[in-house]
Design a protein around this motif. Structure first.
Motif, PDB file in Angstrom:
ATOM      1  N   GLY A 128      17.781  -7.650  -5.701  1.00 37.47           N
ATOM      2  CA  GLY A 128      18.082  -6.412  -4.980  1.00 37.47           C
ATOM      3  C   GLY A 128      17.524  -6.442  -3.576  1.00 37.47           C
ATOM      4  O   GLY A 128      17.022  -5.435  -3.067  1.00 37.47           O
ATOM      5  N   ALA A 129      17.640  -7.600  -2.932  1.00 37.10           N
ATOM      6  CA  ALA A 129      17.047  -7.778  -1.600  1.00 37.10           C
ATOM      7  C   ALA A 129      17.635  -6.795  -0.596  1.00 37.10           C
ATOM      8  O   ALA A 129      18.853  -6.669  -0.476  1.00 37.10           O
ATOM      9  N   GLN A 130      16.744  -6.120   0.125  1.00 39.95           N
ATOM     10  CA  GLN A 130      17.156  -5.196   1.180  1.00 39.95           C
ATOM     11  C   GLN A 130      17.000  -5.819   2.566  1.00 39.95           C
ATOM     12  O   GLN A 130      17.664  -5.412   3.513  1.00 39.95           O
ATOM     13  N   VAL A 131      16.100  -6.788   2.650  1.00 37.77           N
ATOM     14  CA  VAL A 131      15.849  -7.482   3.904  1.00 37.77           C
ATOM     15  C   VAL A 131      15.153  -8.796   3.568  1.00 37.77           C
ATOM     16  O   VAL A 131      14.446  -8.887   2.555  1.00 37.77           O
ATOM     17  N   ILE A 132      15.400  -9.845   4.364  1.00 36.38           N
ATOM     18  CA  ILE A 132      14.697 -11.114   4.154  1.00 36.38           C
ATOM     19  C   ILE A 132      13.917 -11.457   5.421  1.00 36.38           C
ATOM     20  O   ILE A 132      14.419 -11.329   6.531  1.00 36.38           O
ATOM     21  N   CYS A 191      15.131  -1.607   9.301  1.00 32.10           N
ATOM     22  CA  CYS A 191      16.166  -2.657   9.207  1.00 32.10           C
ATOM     23  C   CYS A 191      16.838  -2.632   7.841  1.00 32.10           C
ATOM     24  O   CYS A 191      18.063  -2.802   7.722  1.00 32.10           O
ATOM     25  N   ALA A 192      16.035  -2.430   6.796  1.00 34.80           N
ATOM     26  CA  ALA A 192      16.584  -2.413   5.436  1.00 34.80           C
ATOM     27  C   ALA A 192      17.569  -1.258   5.267  1.00 34.80           C
ATOM     28  O   ALA A 192      18.556  -1.383   4.547  1.00 34.80           O
ATOM     29  N   SER A 193      17.310  -0.162   5.949  1.00 27.03           N
ATOM     30  CA  SER A 193      18.194   1.005   5.816  1.00 27.03           C
ATOM     31  C   SER A 193      19.545   0.770   6.477  1.00 27.03           C
ATOM     32  O   SER A 193      20.498   1.500   6.234  1.00 27.03           O
ATOM     33  N   LYS A 194      19.622  -0.265   7.346  1.00 23.94           N
ATOM     34  CA  LYS A 194      20.873  -0.568   8.020  1.00 23.94           C
ATOM     35  C   LYS A 194      21.756  -1.536   7.224  1.00 23.94           C
ATOM     36  O   LYS A 194      22.799  -1.951   7.685  1.00 23.94           O
ATOM     37  N   GLN A 195      21.294  -1.905   6.022  1.00 22.64           N
ATOM     38  CA  GLN A 195      22.010  -2.894   5.219  1.00 22.64           C
ATOM     39  C   GLN A 195      23.455  -2.478   4.990  1.00 22.64           C
ATOM     40  O   GLN A 195      23.709  -1.343   4.604  1.00 22.64           O
ATOM     41  N   MET A 215      26.307 -11.169   2.747  1.00 20.06           N
ATOM     42  CA  MET A 215      26.029  -9.966   1.956  1.00 20.06           C
ATOM     43  C   MET A 215      25.551  -8.799   2.815  1.00 20.06           C
ATOM     44  O   MET A 215      25.133  -7.769   2.295  1.00 20.06           O
ATOM     45  N   SER A 216      25.579  -8.979   4.142  1.00 20.20           N
ATOM     46  CA  SER A 216      25.150  -7.937   5.090  1.00 20.20           C
ATOM     47  C   SER A 216      23.715  -7.491   4.849  1.00 20.20           C
ATOM     48  O   SER A 216      23.381  -6.304   4.946  1.00 20.20           O
ATOM     49  N   ILE A 217      22.854  -8.460   4.544  1.00 20.07           N
ATOM     50  CA  ILE A 217      21.421  -8.195   4.378  1.00 20.07           C
ATOM     51  C   ILE A 217      20.705  -8.660   5.646  1.00 20.07           C
ATOM     52  O   ILE A 217      20.839  -9.818   6.037  1.00 20.07           O
ATOM     53  N   PRO A 218      19.959  -7.786   6.318  1.00 20.12           N
ATOM     54  CA  PRO A 218      19.314  -8.152   7.585  1.00 20.12           C
ATOM     55  C   PRO A 218      18.297  -9.288   7.417  1.00 20.12           C
ATOM     56  O   PRO A 218      17.573  -9.344   6.413  1.00 20.12           O
ATOM     57  N   LYS A 277       0.829  -1.219   0.000  1.00 20.28           N
ATOM     58  CA  LYS A 277       0.000   0.000   0.000  1.00 20.28           C
ATOM     59  C   LYS A 277       0.852   1.253   0.000  1.00 20.28           C
ATOM     60  O   LYS A 277       0.485   2.273  -0.588  1.00 20.28           O
ATOM     61  N   ASP A 278       1.987   1.177   0.673  1.00 22.89           N
ATOM     62  CA  ASP A 278       2.868   2.348   0.770  1.00 22.89           C
ATOM     63  C   ASP A 278       4.000   2.296  -0.256  1.00 22.89           C
ATOM     64  O   ASP A 278       5.041   2.947  -0.092  1.00 22.89           O
ATOM     65  N   ASN A 279       3.762   1.513  -1.323  1.00 24.22           N
ATOM     66  CA  ASN A 279       4.623   1.507  -2.523  1.00 24.22           C
ATOM     67  C   ASN A 279       6.032   0.960  -2.307  1.00 24.22           C
ATOM     68  O   ASN A 279       6.967   1.387  -2.985  1.00 24.22           O
ATOM     69  N   TYR A 280       6.175   0.026  -1.384  1.00 23.46           N
ATOM     70  CA  TYR A 280       7.451  -0.665  -1.240  1.00 23.46           C
ATOM     71  C   TYR A 280       7.427  -1.923  -2.105  1.00 23.46           C
ATOM     72  O   TYR A 280       6.404  -2.618  -2.167  1.00 23.46           O
ATOM     73  N   PRO A 281       8.529  -2.248  -2.773  1.00 26.00           N
ATOM     74  CA  PRO A 281       8.563  -3.456  -3.618  1.00 26.00           C
ATOM     75  C   PRO A 281       8.668  -4.712  -2.761  1.00 26.00           C
ATOM     76  O   PRO A 281       9.569  -4.842  -1.933  1.00 26.00           O
ATOM     77  N   VAL A 282       7.742  -5.639  -2.962  1.00 28.78           N
ATOM     78  CA  VAL A 282       7.673  -6.834  -2.115  1.00 28.78           C
ATOM     79  C   VAL A 282       7.551  -8.094  -2.972  1.00 28.78           C
ATOM     80  O   VAL A 282       6.827  -8.097  -3.980  1.00 28.78           O
ATOM     81  N   ALA A 283       8.246  -9.137  -2.575  1.00 25.05           N
ATOM     82  CA  ALA A 283       8.103 -10.449  -3.213  1.00 25.05           C
ATOM     83  C   ALA A 283       7.881 -11.495  -2.129  1.00 25.05           C
ATOM     84  O   ALA A 283       8.514 -11.450  -1.074  1.00 25.05           O
TER      85      ALA A 283
END
Length: 425
Positions: free
Chosen positions: A136-140, A421-425, A162-165, A24-30
């Motif tokens: 382009g994963a920012q968080v899993i 959390c994604a911003s801390k990648q 890969m330092s992905i949270p 809803k807030d336009n974040y890309p999600v899979a």
């Protein structure tokens, strides 16, 4: 990209609201299903997310490791065996046959062996790193799952490199206040289950205390409330329910009752529960049904030949909508009944555990079968009768649904935390 990995019905219940909020807030999600046996194409929640713009697919079909003919044949075998098992499980009449049961078992074992071989030969850390890089994963995000299951360990290793949270999200609501609820619930097992994740989200302070006691660092654990039971999602879920629940007429005049017991492995007195079902079936003016817990697993036989209609195939939200009264043992479904302001009866006499809703006085605690009969007679005369206070219910819902916060914006807190959390990648 924000990646969510799912596996079963229950974790999808609690993950869907979070994914919906991000979309809803336009974040890309899979959303990728790790369980090749789960039928994602007939799950109304996943199809809703797909229609909203999320990528929804089986993990193994979305990312081909290019294993050649042998891999393609293994994958086809896993898929065909999985489709067969799903078909047999959904067809109750065919499932009752001995030959059909044996075919289902054989197909399940063949699928399991083939899948494990594929994991060993093709689904390694390099494959996982390629997926994280290409998406382009920012968080899993996973549910509260043991790392050894499916490919969780593989992705945790790759994300760490890969330092992905990595996040562990709730797949339920923890309500038991006593320690020994089931044999496998040990400190060692909880530590092994949770310590590998970078961040752990829980619904309430009670769960955080238990995990911290097990040795998990407190600063890794955040209390955010229940995404599944928050009012924003309950309202949205009502709009997308597929319907089709062919129950008794709402004009029948009978008191509509649903019994939702907890898992047998949590100490439920099954024999006494069956007797309770007989009592409900014999009461005049009462239309009663039972929905066994979705995680009953190997103890499904305990619910064979019950004197009440088994509505396992009906969605819990639809049952809560239909029922006048919810009868509960230790399931978190009591939360939805209280959110809907419906009478919630708690059958204390069916298990030795203690619960948060019991201790906060947010339910009608029933101590024996006579009290159950009298309570239902009272509700037949007045369906709104509840011998527990609104204040007690409000305190329970604040603790469980809002995570102890004065703000009801549960999904907003989840979004803020995950994006942070994604911003801390």
């Amino acid at each position: 990209m924000y990646l969510f990995f799912i596996r079963h019905f229950n974790d999808i219940d609690h993950t869907t609201p979070i994914v919906w909020k991000l979309i809803k807030d336009n974040y890309p999600v899979a959303v990728y299903c790790m369980n090749p046996l789960y039928d994602i194409r007939n799950d109304y929640r996943l199809q809703f997310l797909k229609n909203q713009g999320a990528t929804v697919d089986y993990l193994y079909e979305a990312f081909d490791p290019h294993g050649g003919i042998f891999y393609n044949n293994l994958q086809a075998l896993v898929r065909k065996c999985g489709d067969l098992v799903i078909k047999l499980e959904n067809d109750r009449q065919r499932q009752s046959g001995i030959l059909t049961g044996l075919i289902g078992q054989l197909a399940g074992r063949l699928r399991s062996v083939s899948y494990k071989l594929m994991r060993k030969l093709y689904y390694d850390d390099g494959w996982a790193r390629t997926i994280l890089k290409n998406t382009g994963a920012q968080v899993i995000c996973f549910d509260h799952i043991m790392p050894k299951l499916y490919l969780v360990d593989t992705f945790l290793k790759a994300s760490r490199q890969m330092s992905i949270p990595s996040l562990a999200l709730p797949h339920g609501v923890y309500l038991y206040t006593n320690e020994a609820t089931k044999p496998k619930a040990t400190d060692e097992r909880r530590f092994a289950k949770f310590n590998r994740f970078d961040y752990i989200i829980v619904t309430n302070e009670l769960r955080k205390e238990i995990l911290a006691h097990s040795g998990v660092a407190k600063d890794k654990i955040s209390v955010l409330g229940s995404a599944r039971y928050c009012v924003e999602w309950l309202e949205q879920n009502r709009k997308i329910l597929p319907g089709g629940f062919d129950a008794v007429s709402k004009e029948s005049g009978k008191l509509k009752v649903v019994l939702m017991p907890s898992k047998p492995q949590c100490g439920v007195d099954v024999e006494r529960m069956i007797n309770t079902c007989r009592i409900l079936a014999d009461l005049e003016g009462v239309e009663a049904m039972i929905k066994p817990h979705t995680r009953t697993r190997n103890q499904k036989h305990a619910f064979d030949n019950l004197p009440l209609p088994d509505v396992s195939h009906v969605l819990t939200a639809e049952l809560c909508e239909w029922a006048d009264v919810l009868i509960n043992v230790g399931s978190s479904v009591i939360t939805e009944a209280l959110m809907r302001k419906k009478p919630a009866l708690y059958l204390k006499y069916l298990h030795p555990n203690t619960t948060l809703f019991e201790e906060l006085g947010a339910c009608w605690t029933i101590h024996d079968e006579t009290e159950l009969k009298n309570a239902l007679l009272t509700l037949q005369a007045d369906k709104s009768h509840m011998p527990y206070s609104k204040e007690s219910v409000a305190n329970f819902l604040k603790e469980i649904v809002h995570g102890g916060s004065n703000s009801s914006d549960v999904l907003g807190r989840y979004e803020q935390f995950i994006v942070g959390c994604a911003s801390k990648q």
